[in-house]
Write an enzyme that holds these catalytic residues in place. Structure first.
Site, PDB file in Angstrom:
ATOM      1  N   HIS A 158      27.673  39.921   5.520  1.00  0.00           N
ATOM      2  CA  HIS A 158      27.340  38.534   5.879  1.00  0.00           C
ATOM      3  C   HIS A 158      27.206  37.652   4.647  1.00  0.00           C
ATOM      4  CE1 HIS A 158      25.534  41.396   8.810  1.00  0.00           C
ATOM      5  NE2 HIS A 158      26.210  40.652   9.660  1.00  0.00           N
TER       6      HIS A 158
HETATM    7  S1  FES Z   1      24.406  40.306   4.232  1.00  0.00           S
HETATM    8 FE1  FES Z   1      24.022  41.147   6.171  1.00  0.00          FE
HETATM    9  S2  FES Z   1      23.885  43.259   5.790  1.00  0.00           S
HETATM   10 FE2  FES Z   1      24.223  42.397   3.836  1.00  0.00          FE
END
Ligand code: FES
Length: 193
Positions: A158
């Site tokens: 993410h």
């Molecule tokens: S940014 Fe979501 S698990 Fe690493």
């Protein structure tokens, strides 16, 4: 009309003696039942306790020793501890300076590089290789991998960016990469755990 009380057939034998046999017999049955129960619990409890003790292979993984001699300046390796990745990075002086130039008060998770490394060994950054957002393994260990916008680690799940001290700088991760409990056994060996 008067009624005649019928003897309880179950107490027939008990009442045949001195009148106290019924009580004694029931007491005996109760005690026997309780004793059986205690023996049963004891017999079941032992294997349960035995099962709760960690097996030998788990105990062996409780701590690991890592030889640092082959990790050149600017390089990192991925070790495995308790079935999770651990990043061990030999920071360059430029990376140390980069981490120290940051105003800690402005960080999401306010830690200095000194707080995340051992005294006199600020070049050895040891962190869990587990993103603190939802647990993905960040990139940046292997040469050529994406290190993110802050030259540390990048989580592709993410988009969390960690800096050269493994601190969260951008993206959804709430905290810095976790520094596990570790110690130096000598100048080139650490024990994690
Ligand atoms: S940014 Fe979501 S698990 Fe690493």
């Amino acid at each position: 009309m008067a009624t005649v009380e019928q003897p309880d057939p179950l107490l027939k034998e008990d009442n045949a003696g001195d009148g106290n046999d019924g009580v004694r017999r029931r007491d005996f049955l109760d005690i026997a039942a309780v004793s059986f129960g205690v023996v049963g619990v004891g017999a079941v409890a032992f294997p349960l306790v035995n099962q709760m003790a960690p097996p030998a292979d788990v105990m062996a993984l409780a701590s690991i020793e890592v030889d640092l001699t082959n990790i050149a300046e600017g390089q990192a390796i991925k070790a495995s501890w308790r079935k999770q990745p651990v990043f061990i990075r030999n920071l360059t002086q430029a990376e140390i300076d980069e981490a120290n130039a940051v105003d800690v008060s402005g960080l999401r998770d306010k830690e200095s590089l000194a707080e995340r490394t051992k005294e006199g060994k600020a070049n050895w950054l040891v962190t869990m290789g587990v993103c603190t957002h939802l647990g993905c393994v960040p990139t940046g260990v292997v040469t050529g991998e994406n290190k993110g916008d802050y030259n540390g680690y990048f989580c592709p799940c993410h988009g969390s960016h960690y800096d050269t001290a493994g601190r969260i700088r951008k993206g959804p991760a709430p905290t810095n990469l976790v520094v596990p409990e570790f110690e130096f056994l000598d100048d080139s060996t650490i024990r994690i755990g």
